[in-house]
Design a protein around this motif. Structure first.
Motif, PDB file in Angstrom:
ATOM      1  N   VAL A   1      -6.270  -7.315 -10.051  1.00  0.00           N
ATOM      2  CA  VAL A   1      -6.261  -5.856  -9.913  1.00  0.00           C
ATOM      3  C   VAL A   1      -4.906  -5.385  -9.409  1.00  0.00           C
ATOM      4  CG1 VAL A   1      -7.257  -3.899  -8.666  1.00  0.00           C
ATOM      5  CG2 VAL A   1      -8.752  -5.660  -9.627  1.00  0.00           C
ATOM      6  N   GLU A   2      -4.345  -6.089  -8.450  1.00  0.00           N
ATOM      7  CA  GLU A   2      -3.020  -5.723  -7.936  1.00  0.00           C
ATOM      8  C   GLU A   2      -1.959  -5.792  -9.040  1.00  0.00           C
ATOM      9  OE1 GLU A   2       0.439  -7.441  -4.950  1.00  0.00           O
ATOM     10  OE2 GLU A   2      -1.655  -8.040  -4.597  1.00  0.00           O
ATOM     11  N   LYS A   3      -2.000  -6.857  -9.841  1.00  0.00           N
ATOM     12  CA  LYS A   3      -1.031  -6.980 -10.938  1.00  0.00           C
ATOM     13  C   LYS A   3      -1.156  -5.805 -11.911  1.00  0.00           C
ATOM     14  CE  LYS A   3      -1.033 -12.064 -10.887  1.00  0.00           C
ATOM     15  NZ  LYS A   3      -1.447 -13.281 -11.624  1.00  0.00           N
ATOM     16  N   LEU A   4      -2.393  -5.415 -12.202  1.00  0.00           N
ATOM     17  CA  LEU A   4      -2.603  -4.302 -13.128  1.00  0.00           C
ATOM     18  C   LEU A   4      -2.178  -2.976 -12.505  1.00  0.00           C
ATOM     19  CD1 LEU A   4      -6.018  -5.419 -14.629  1.00  0.00           C
ATOM     20  CD2 LEU A   4      -3.867  -5.168 -15.883  1.00  0.00           C
ATOM     21  N   VAL A   5      -2.448  -2.796 -11.224  1.00  0.00           N
ATOM     22  CA  VAL A   5      -1.988  -1.578 -10.549  1.00  0.00           C
ATOM     23  C   VAL A   5      -0.464  -1.500 -10.608  1.00  0.00           C
ATOM     24  CG1 VAL A   5      -1.799  -0.419  -8.319  1.00  0.00           C
ATOM     25  CG2 VAL A   5      -3.999  -1.322  -9.071  1.00  0.00           C
ATOM     26  N   ARG A   6       0.202  -2.621 -10.413  1.00  0.00           N
ATOM     27  CA  ARG A   6       1.673  -2.633 -10.489  1.00  0.00           C
ATOM     28  C   ARG A   6       2.138  -2.154 -11.869  1.00  0.00           C
ATOM     29  NH1 ARG A   6       2.511  -7.258  -8.749  1.00  0.00           N
ATOM     30  NH2 ARG A   6       3.593  -6.834  -6.761  1.00  0.00           N
ATOM     31  N   VAL A   7       1.547  -2.734 -12.918  1.00  0.00           N
ATOM     32  CA  VAL A   7       1.940  -2.345 -14.282  1.00  0.00           C
ATOM     33  C   VAL A   7       1.617  -0.877 -14.529  1.00  0.00           C
ATOM     34  CG1 VAL A   7       1.531  -2.755 -16.736  1.00  0.00           C
ATOM     35  CG2 VAL A   7       1.705  -4.695 -15.162  1.00  0.00           C
ATOM     36  N   MET A   8       0.442  -0.437 -14.112  1.00  0.00           N
ATOM     37  CA  MET A   8       0.054   0.963 -14.319  1.00  0.00           C
ATOM     38  C   MET A   8       1.009   1.918 -13.616  1.00  0.00           C
ATOM     39  SD  MET A   8      -4.088   0.688 -13.902  1.00  0.00           S
ATOM     40  CE  MET A   8      -5.109  -0.126 -15.121  1.00  0.00           C
ATOM     41  N   ARG A   9       1.401   1.592 -12.398  1.00  0.00           N
ATOM     42  CA  ARG A   9       2.325   2.475 -11.676  1.00  0.00           C
ATOM     43  C   ARG A   9       3.733   2.431 -12.269  1.00  0.00           C
ATOM     44  NH1 ARG A   9       0.702   1.876  -5.240  1.00  0.00           N
ATOM     45  NH2 ARG A   9      -1.478   2.567  -5.466  1.00  0.00           N
ATOM     46  N   GLN A  10       4.085   1.315 -12.891  1.00  0.00           N
ATOM     47  CA  GLN A  10       5.377   1.246 -13.580  1.00  0.00           C
ATOM     48  C   GLN A  10       5.356   2.084 -14.851  1.00  0.00           C
ATOM     49  OE1 GLN A  10       5.557  -3.016 -14.011  1.00  0.00           O
ATOM     50  NE2 GLN A  10       6.884  -3.299 -12.222  1.00  0.00           N
ATOM     51  N   VAL A  11       4.280   1.987 -15.620  1.00  0.00           N
ATOM     52  CA  VAL A  11       4.190   2.671 -16.912  1.00  0.00           C
ATOM     53  C   VAL A  11       3.762   4.127 -16.751  1.00  0.00           C
ATOM     54  CG1 VAL A  11       3.000   2.660 -19.149  1.00  0.00           C
ATOM     55  CG2 VAL A  11       3.716   0.498 -18.084  1.00  0.00           C
TER      56      VAL A  11
ATOM     57  N   GLU B   1      -4.622   5.126  -7.763  1.00  0.00           N
ATOM     58  CA  GLU B   1      -4.361   6.447  -7.199  1.00  0.00           C
ATOM     59  C   GLU B   1      -4.505   6.487  -5.682  1.00  0.00           C
ATOM     60  OE1 GLU B   1      -8.306   9.090  -7.572  1.00  0.00           O
ATOM     61  OE2 GLU B   1      -7.517   8.485  -9.535  1.00  0.00           O
ATOM     62  N   ASN B   2      -4.817   5.354  -5.088  1.00  0.00           N
ATOM     63  CA  ASN B   2      -4.976   5.288  -3.632  1.00  0.00           C
ATOM     64  C   ASN B   2      -3.698   4.746  -3.004  1.00  0.00           C
ATOM     65  OD1 ASN B   2      -5.676   4.853  -0.981  1.00  0.00           O
ATOM     66  ND2 ASN B   2      -7.508   3.657  -1.417  1.00  0.00           N
ATOM     67  N   PRO B   3      -2.939   5.564  -2.268  1.00  0.00           N
ATOM     68  CA  PRO B   3      -1.682   5.088  -1.693  1.00  0.00           C
ATOM     69  C   PRO B   3      -1.870   3.991  -0.655  1.00  0.00           C
ATOM     70  CG  PRO B   3      -2.234   7.250  -0.828  1.00  0.00           C
ATOM     71  CD  PRO B   3      -3.210   6.970  -1.940  1.00  0.00           C
ATOM     72  N   PHE B   4      -3.109   3.819  -0.179  1.00  0.00           N
ATOM     73  CA  PHE B   4      -3.378   2.793   0.821  1.00  0.00           C
ATOM     74  C   PHE B   4      -3.881   1.491   0.201  1.00  0.00           C
ATOM     75  CE2 PHE B   4      -4.166   6.998   2.717  1.00  0.00           C
ATOM     76  CZ  PHE B   4      -3.096   7.017   3.604  1.00  0.00           C
ATOM     77  N   ALA B   5      -4.046   1.473  -1.126  1.00  0.00           N
ATOM     78  CA  ALA B   5      -4.381   0.244  -1.830  1.00  0.00           C
ATOM     79  C   ALA B   5      -3.086  -0.473  -2.189  1.00  0.00           C
ATOM     80  CB  ALA B   5      -5.187   0.558  -3.088  1.00  0.00           C
ATOM     81  N   PHE B   6      -2.981  -1.720  -1.793  1.00  0.00           N
ATOM     82  CA  PHE B   6      -1.760  -2.492  -2.035  1.00  0.00           C
ATOM     83  C   PHE B   6      -0.527  -1.706  -1.581  1.00  0.00           C
ATOM     84  CE2 PHE B   6      -4.801  -3.325  -5.580  1.00  0.00           C
ATOM     85  CZ  PHE B   6      -5.270  -4.558  -5.118  1.00  0.00           C
ATOM     86  N   PRO B   7      -0.447  -1.348  -0.302  1.00  0.00           N
ATOM     87  CA  PRO B   7       0.626  -0.462   0.169  1.00  0.00           C
ATOM     88  C   PRO B   7       2.021  -1.017  -0.039  1.00  0.00           C
ATOM     89  CG  PRO B   7      -0.554  -1.449   2.018  1.00  0.00           C
ATOM     90  CD  PRO B   7      -1.363  -1.747   0.790  1.00  0.00           C
ATOM     91  N   HIS B   8       2.155  -2.343  -0.146  1.00  0.00           N
ATOM     92  CA  HIS B   8       3.482  -2.920  -0.363  1.00  0.00           C
ATOM     93  C   HIS B   8       4.063  -2.504  -1.717  1.00  0.00           C
ATOM     94  CE1 HIS B   8       0.482  -5.698  -1.984  1.00  0.00           C
ATOM     95  NE2 HIS B   8       1.384  -6.042  -2.881  1.00  0.00           N
ATOM     96  N   LEU B   9       3.208  -2.158  -2.686  1.00  0.00           N
ATOM     97  CA  LEU B   9       3.732  -1.697  -3.969  1.00  0.00           C
ATOM     98  C   LEU B   9       4.519  -0.397  -3.801  1.00  0.00           C
ATOM     99  CD1 LEU B   9       0.702  -2.352  -6.372  1.00  0.00           C
ATOM    100  CD2 LEU B   9       2.737  -3.772  -6.017  1.00  0.00           C
ATOM    101  N   ARG B  10       4.047   0.427  -2.883  1.00  0.00           N
ATOM    102  CA  ARG B  10       4.755   1.687  -2.595  1.00  0.00           C
ATOM    103  C   ARG B  10       5.910   1.460  -1.631  1.00  0.00           C
ATOM    104  NH1 ARG B  10       3.624   5.103   1.618  1.00  0.00           N
ATOM    105  NH2 ARG B  10       1.642   4.031   1.936  1.00  0.00           N
ATOM    106  N   GLU B  11       5.659   0.681  -0.586  1.00  0.00           N
ATOM    107  CA  GLU B  11       6.665   0.531   0.465  1.00  0.00           C
ATOM    108  C   GLU B  11       7.821  -0.367   0.051  1.00  0.00           C
ATOM    109  OE1 GLU B  11       4.241  -1.001   3.566  1.00  0.00           O
ATOM    110  OE2 GLU B  11       3.138   0.887   3.872  1.00  0.00           O
ATOM    111  N   ASP B  12       7.535  -1.437  -0.688  1.00  0.00           N
ATOM    112  CA  ASP B  12       8.574  -2.413  -1.034  1.00  0.00           C
ATOM    113  C   ASP B  12       9.120  -2.242  -2.447  1.00  0.00           C
ATOM    114  OD1 ASP B  12       8.058  -3.503   1.464  1.00  0.00           O
ATOM    115  OD2 ASP B  12       6.687  -5.026   0.684  1.00  0.00           O
ATOM    116  N   GLU B  13       8.303  -1.694  -3.362  1.00  0.00           N
ATOM    117  CA  GLU B  13       8.717  -1.605  -4.760  1.00  0.00           C
ATOM    118  C   GLU B  13       8.878  -0.174  -5.243  1.00  0.00           C
ATOM    119  OE1 GLU B  13       6.452  -4.213  -7.357  1.00  0.00           O
ATOM    120  OE2 GLU B  13       5.862  -5.467  -5.639  1.00  0.00           O
ATOM    121  N   GLY B  14       8.556   0.786  -4.389  1.00  0.00           N
ATOM    122  CA  GLY B  14       8.730   2.190  -4.761  1.00  0.00           C
ATOM    123  C   GLY B  14       7.770   2.671  -5.818  1.00  0.00           C
ATOM    124  N   LEU B  15       6.623   2.010  -5.958  1.00  0.00           N
ATOM    125  CA  LEU B  15       5.646   2.376  -6.990  1.00  0.00           C
ATOM    126  C   LEU B  15       4.595   3.291  -6.374  1.00  0.00           C
ATOM    127  CD1 LEU B  15       5.276  -1.101  -8.724  1.00  0.00           C
ATOM    128  CD2 LEU B  15       6.600   0.881  -9.516  1.00  0.00           C
TER     129      LEU B  15
END
Length: 269
Positions: free
Chosen positions: A119-129, A169-183
Protein backbone atom coordinates in the motif's frame (compact mmCIF):
# COMPACT_ATOMS: atom_id res chain seq x y z
CA UNK A 1 -23.17 7.73 -5.83
CA UNK A 2 -23.98 8.35 -9.45
CA UNK A 3 -21.77 6.38 -11.88
CA UNK A 4 -20.13 8.38 -14.65
CA UNK A 5 -21.79 11.62 -13.64
CA UNK A 6 -20.35 14.91 -12.44
CA UNK A 7 -23.73 16.55 -11.89
CA UNK A 8 -27.31 15.74 -10.99
CA UNK A 9 -28.06 14.75 -14.59
CA UNK A 10 -29.15 11.12 -15.08
CA UNK A 11 -26.19 8.81 -15.51
CA UNK A 12 -26.03 5.88 -17.92
CA UNK A 13 -27.41 2.59 -16.68
CA UNK A 14 -25.36 -0.60 -16.78
CA UNK A 15 -26.89 -1.36 -20.21
CA UNK A 16 -25.81 1.95 -21.74
CA UNK A 17 -22.49 2.95 -23.22
CA UNK A 18 -20.30 5.97 -22.97
CA UNK A 19 -17.85 6.77 -25.72
CA UNK A 20 -14.29 7.84 -24.88
CA UNK A 21 -15.09 11.54 -25.34
CA UNK A 22 -17.94 11.28 -22.85
CA UNK A 23 -15.71 9.38 -20.42
CA UNK A 24 -13.06 12.12 -20.50
CA UNK A 25 -15.63 14.90 -20.17
CA UNK A 26 -17.77 13.40 -17.43
CA UNK A 27 -14.90 12.25 -15.23
CA UNK A 28 -12.70 15.25 -15.96
CA UNK A 29 -9.76 13.06 -16.94
CA UNK A 30 -6.35 14.54 -17.69
CA UNK A 31 -4.15 11.94 -16.00
CA UNK A 32 -4.64 8.19 -15.41
CA UNK A 33 -2.72 5.61 -13.41
CA UNK A 34 -3.30 2.04 -14.60
CA UNK A 35 -2.16 -0.70 -12.20
CA UNK A 36 -1.68 -4.39 -12.95
CA UNK A 37 -0.29 -7.32 -11.03
CA UNK A 38 1.57 -8.64 -14.09
CA UNK A 39 2.62 -7.50 -17.55
CA UNK A 40 -0.39 -7.82 -19.91
CA UNK A 41 -3.06 -7.50 -17.15
CA UNK A 42 -4.02 -3.98 -18.15
CA UNK A 43 -3.65 -4.84 -21.83
CA UNK A 44 -6.25 -7.61 -21.50
CA UNK A 45 -8.61 -5.67 -19.24
CA UNK A 46 -8.46 -2.07 -20.40
CA UNK A 47 -6.06 -1.57 -23.33
CA UNK A 48 -8.69 -0.23 -25.71
CA UNK A 49 -9.92 2.30 -23.15
CA UNK A 50 -6.35 3.30 -22.30
CA UNK A 51 -5.53 3.75 -26.00
CA UNK A 52 -8.66 5.85 -26.52
CA UNK A 53 -7.75 8.07 -23.57
CA UNK A 54 -4.17 8.50 -24.78
CA UNK A 55 -5.48 9.44 -28.23
CA UNK A 56 -7.39 12.26 -26.54
CA UNK A 57 -4.32 13.67 -24.82
CA UNK A 58 -4.74 11.96 -21.45
CA UNK A 59 -1.42 11.19 -19.77
CA UNK A 60 -1.32 7.51 -18.80
CA UNK A 61 1.17 5.89 -16.43
CA UNK A 62 1.32 2.11 -16.06
CA UNK A 63 2.39 0.55 -12.75
CA UNK A 64 3.15 -3.20 -12.57
CA UNK A 65 3.47 -4.92 -9.21
CA UNK A 66 5.48 -7.89 -10.51
CA UNK A 67 7.67 -8.66 -13.50
CA UNK A 68 5.57 -11.72 -14.32
CA UNK A 69 8.48 -14.14 -14.00
CA UNK A 70 6.12 -17.04 -13.13
CA UNK A 71 4.23 -16.63 -16.42
CA UNK A 72 4.65 -18.32 -19.76
CA UNK A 73 3.91 -21.77 -21.13
CA UNK A 74 7.42 -23.16 -21.68
CA UNK A 75 8.68 -25.52 -19.00
CA UNK A 76 12.04 -25.00 -17.31
CA UNK A 77 12.47 -21.33 -18.14
CA UNK A 78 14.79 -19.13 -16.10
CA UNK A 79 12.69 -16.74 -13.96
CA UNK A 80 15.11 -13.83 -14.28
CA UNK A 81 15.20 -14.22 -18.06
CA UNK A 82 11.40 -14.41 -18.18
CA UNK A 83 11.17 -11.24 -16.09
CA UNK A 84 13.52 -9.48 -18.51
CA UNK A 85 11.52 -10.67 -21.52
CA UNK A 86 8.20 -9.66 -20.02
CA UNK A 87 9.42 -6.21 -19.06
CA UNK A 88 10.63 -5.65 -22.62
CA UNK A 89 7.31 -6.94 -24.00
CA UNK A 90 5.33 -4.64 -21.72
CA UNK A 91 7.35 -1.58 -22.65
CA UNK A 92 6.72 -2.31 -26.34
CA UNK A 93 3.01 -2.84 -25.67
CA UNK A 94 2.86 0.39 -23.66
CA UNK A 95 4.36 2.28 -26.59
CA UNK A 96 1.63 0.89 -28.86
CA UNK A 97 -1.05 2.16 -26.46
CA UNK A 98 0.47 5.62 -26.01
CA UNK A 99 1.37 5.07 -22.35
CA UNK A 100 3.81 7.75 -21.25
CA UNK A 101 5.60 5.93 -18.43
CA UNK A 102 5.99 2.42 -17.01
CA UNK A 103 6.74 1.91 -13.30
CA UNK A 104 7.89 -1.52 -12.09
CA UNK A 105 7.57 -2.53 -8.45
CA UNK A 106 9.27 -5.55 -6.90
CA UNK A 107 6.50 -7.83 -5.66
CA UNK A 108 6.90 -11.58 -6.15
CA UNK A 109 4.85 -13.07 -8.98
CA UNK A 110 2.26 -15.45 -7.56
CA UNK A 111 2.68 -14.16 -4.00
CA UNK A 112 1.15 -10.68 -4.06
CA UNK A 113 -0.60 -9.69 -0.82
CA UNK A 114 -2.24 -6.33 0.09
CA UNK A 115 0.31 -5.59 2.80
CA UNK A 116 1.01 -2.21 4.36
CA UNK A 117 4.33 -2.24 2.49
CA UNK A 118 2.61 -2.64 -0.88
CA UNK A 119 0.00 0.00 0.00
CA UNK A 120 2.84 2.39 0.82
CA UNK A 121 4.51 1.70 -2.54
CA UNK A 122 1.23 2.40 -4.34
CA UNK A 123 0.61 5.58 -2.34
CA UNK A 124 4.09 6.76 -3.37
CA UNK A 125 3.34 6.15 -7.05
CA UNK A 126 -0.11 7.74 -6.77
CA UNK A 127 1.29 10.87 -5.14
CA UNK A 128 3.99 11.07 -7.81
CA UNK A 129 1.53 10.69 -10.69
CA UNK A 130 -1.48 12.45 -9.07
CA UNK A 131 -4.08 10.80 -11.33
CA UNK A 132 -7.72 11.76 -11.70
CA UNK A 133 -8.62 8.12 -12.33
CA UNK A 134 -7.00 4.86 -11.28
CA UNK A 135 -7.61 1.73 -13.37
CA UNK A 136 -7.02 -1.53 -11.52
CA UNK A 137 -8.13 -5.16 -11.28
CA UNK A 138 -11.24 -5.66 -9.18
CA UNK A 139 -10.67 -6.89 -5.61
CA UNK A 140 -13.68 -9.25 -5.70
CA UNK A 141 -13.59 -12.74 -7.14
CA UNK A 142 -15.65 -13.28 -10.31
CA UNK A 143 -17.20 -16.72 -10.05
CA UNK A 144 -18.63 -16.51 -13.58
CA UNK A 145 -15.11 -16.69 -15.04
CA UNK A 146 -12.53 -17.60 -12.45
CA UNK A 147 -9.58 -17.06 -14.81
CA UNK A 148 -9.93 -13.29 -14.47
CA UNK A 149 -9.65 -13.56 -10.67
CA UNK A 150 -6.05 -14.69 -10.30
CA UNK A 151 -5.10 -14.27 -6.60
CA UNK A 152 -2.47 -11.69 -7.56
CA UNK A 153 -5.18 -9.68 -9.36
CA UNK A 154 -7.44 -9.74 -6.31
CA UNK A 155 -4.58 -8.72 -4.03
CA UNK A 156 -3.59 -5.95 -6.44
CA UNK A 157 -7.15 -4.64 -6.48
CA UNK A 158 -7.42 -4.67 -2.70
CA UNK A 159 -4.08 -2.88 -2.28
CA UNK A 160 -5.09 -0.24 -4.86
CA UNK A 161 -8.40 0.39 -3.10
CA UNK A 162 -6.68 0.69 0.30
CA UNK A 163 -4.12 3.09 -1.17
CA UNK A 164 -6.77 5.13 -3.00
CA UNK A 165 -8.81 5.63 0.16
CA UNK A 166 -7.93 6.74 2.70
CA UNK A 167 -4.14 6.43 2.56
CA UNK A 168 -3.28 8.63 -0.43
CA UNK A 169 -5.34 11.54 0.88
CA UNK A 170 -4.38 11.20 4.54
CA UNK A 171 -1.31 13.35 5.33
CA UNK A 172 -0.73 11.24 8.45
CA UNK A 173 -0.53 7.98 6.49
CA UNK A 174 3.10 7.18 5.70
CA UNK A 175 4.18 10.68 6.83
CA UNK A 176 7.75 10.14 5.63
CA UNK A 177 6.47 10.32 2.04
CA UNK A 178 5.52 13.93 2.72
CA UNK A 179 8.32 14.85 5.09
CA UNK A 180 11.25 13.16 3.33
CA UNK A 181 10.11 12.91 -0.31
CA UNK A 182 7.84 15.94 -0.64
CA UNK A 183 4.88 13.82 -1.77
CA UNK A 184 1.83 15.67 -0.52
CA UNK A 185 -1.50 14.00 0.12
CA UNK A 186 -4.17 14.47 -2.52
CA UNK A 187 -7.58 13.04 -3.43
CA UNK A 188 -8.27 10.58 -6.20
CA UNK A 189 -11.68 11.13 -7.75
CA UNK A 190 -12.50 7.84 -9.48
CA UNK A 191 -11.63 4.16 -9.77
CA UNK A 192 -12.36 2.11 -12.89
CA UNK A 193 -12.03 -1.52 -11.81
CA UNK A 194 -11.53 -4.06 -14.59
CA UNK A 195 -12.15 -7.84 -14.54
CA UNK A 196 -15.10 -7.17 -12.24
CA UNK A 197 -17.78 -9.71 -11.36
CA UNK A 198 -20.57 -9.38 -13.93
CA UNK A 199 -23.03 -7.97 -11.42
CA UNK A 200 -20.60 -5.17 -10.51
CA UNK A 201 -20.10 -3.81 -14.02
CA UNK A 202 -21.84 -0.44 -14.29
CA UNK A 203 -19.70 1.43 -16.83
CA UNK A 204 -19.14 0.26 -20.39
CA UNK A 205 -16.85 2.16 -22.75
CA UNK A 206 -17.49 1.84 -26.50
CA UNK A 207 -14.06 1.11 -28.01
CA UNK A 208 -14.76 -0.56 -31.35
CA UNK A 209 -12.23 1.65 -33.11
CA UNK A 210 -9.48 0.67 -30.67
CA UNK A 211 -9.66 -3.12 -31.20
CA UNK A 212 -6.69 -3.17 -33.64
CA UNK A 213 -4.59 -1.18 -31.16
CA UNK A 214 -5.52 -3.48 -28.28
CA UNK A 215 -4.65 -6.58 -30.29
CA UNK A 216 -1.38 -5.01 -31.46
CA UNK A 217 -0.43 -4.40 -27.82
CA UNK A 218 -1.39 -7.94 -26.78
CA UNK A 219 0.69 -9.42 -29.61
CA UNK A 220 3.78 -7.86 -27.99
CA UNK A 221 3.36 -10.32 -25.10
CA UNK A 222 4.53 -13.14 -27.34
CA UNK A 223 6.00 -15.17 -24.46
CA UNK A 224 2.48 -15.65 -23.06
CA UNK A 225 0.51 -16.74 -26.15
CA UNK A 226 1.05 -20.24 -27.55
CA UNK A 227 -1.85 -19.60 -29.96
CA UNK A 228 -2.08 -15.86 -30.76
CA UNK A 229 -4.98 -16.34 -33.16
CA UNK A 230 -7.10 -18.06 -30.53
CA UNK A 231 -6.19 -15.35 -28.02
CA UNK A 232 -7.32 -12.61 -30.41
CA UNK A 233 -10.63 -14.36 -31.11
CA UNK A 234 -11.27 -14.76 -27.39
CA UNK A 235 -10.54 -11.09 -26.70
CA UNK A 236 -12.84 -9.92 -29.51
CA UNK A 237 -15.60 -12.26 -28.28
CA UNK A 238 -15.32 -10.87 -24.75
CA UNK A 239 -15.49 -7.30 -26.04
CA UNK A 240 -18.57 -8.14 -28.12
CA UNK A 241 -20.19 -9.68 -25.05
CA UNK A 242 -19.42 -6.51 -23.06
CA UNK A 243 -21.47 -4.43 -25.51
CA UNK A 244 -25.05 -4.11 -24.20
CA UNK A 245 -26.55 -4.58 -27.67
CA UNK A 246 -25.31 -8.15 -27.69
CA UNK A 247 -23.48 -9.88 -30.56
CA UNK A 248 -22.73 -7.28 -33.22
CA UNK A 249 -19.81 -5.46 -34.72
CA UNK A 250 -19.65 -3.07 -31.76
CA UNK A 251 -17.20 -3.66 -28.93
CA UNK A 252 -16.86 -2.43 -25.36
CA UNK A 253 -14.80 -2.77 -22.20
CA UNK A 254 -16.69 -2.96 -18.92
CA UNK A 255 -15.72 -1.59 -15.50
CA UNK A 256 -16.99 -1.15 -11.99
CA UNK A 257 -16.93 2.63 -11.57
CA UNK A 258 -16.31 3.85 -8.03
CA UNK A 259 -16.61 7.53 -7.12
CA UNK A 260 -14.23 8.28 -4.25
CA UNK A 261 -14.36 12.08 -4.28
CA UNK A 262 -17.10 13.67 -6.34
CA UNK A 263 -20.15 15.91 -6.03
CA UNK A 264 -22.09 13.18 -4.23
CA UNK A 265 -19.40 12.26 -1.69
CA UNK A 266 -18.16 13.80 1.53
CA UNK A 267 -14.42 14.35 1.10
CA UNK A 268 -12.83 15.11 4.45
CA UNK A 269 -11.94 13.81 7.85
Amino acid sequence: MTPLSRSAAPAPSADELVDPDQLVERLGISRVLAVGAHPDDVDFGAAATVAALAERGVEVTLCLLTAGDAGGFEGGHDPSEMARRREAEQREAAEVLGISDVVLLDERDGWVEPTADLVEKLVRVMRQVRPDVVISPHPERAWDRLQKSHPDHLACGEAVVRASYPAVENPFAFPHLREDEGLEAFRIAHLLLMAAPQERIDARVEVTAQLPTKLAALRKHFSQHPDPGQMEERVADQMRAAHPAGPSGALAEGFHHVVINGPDTFAGF
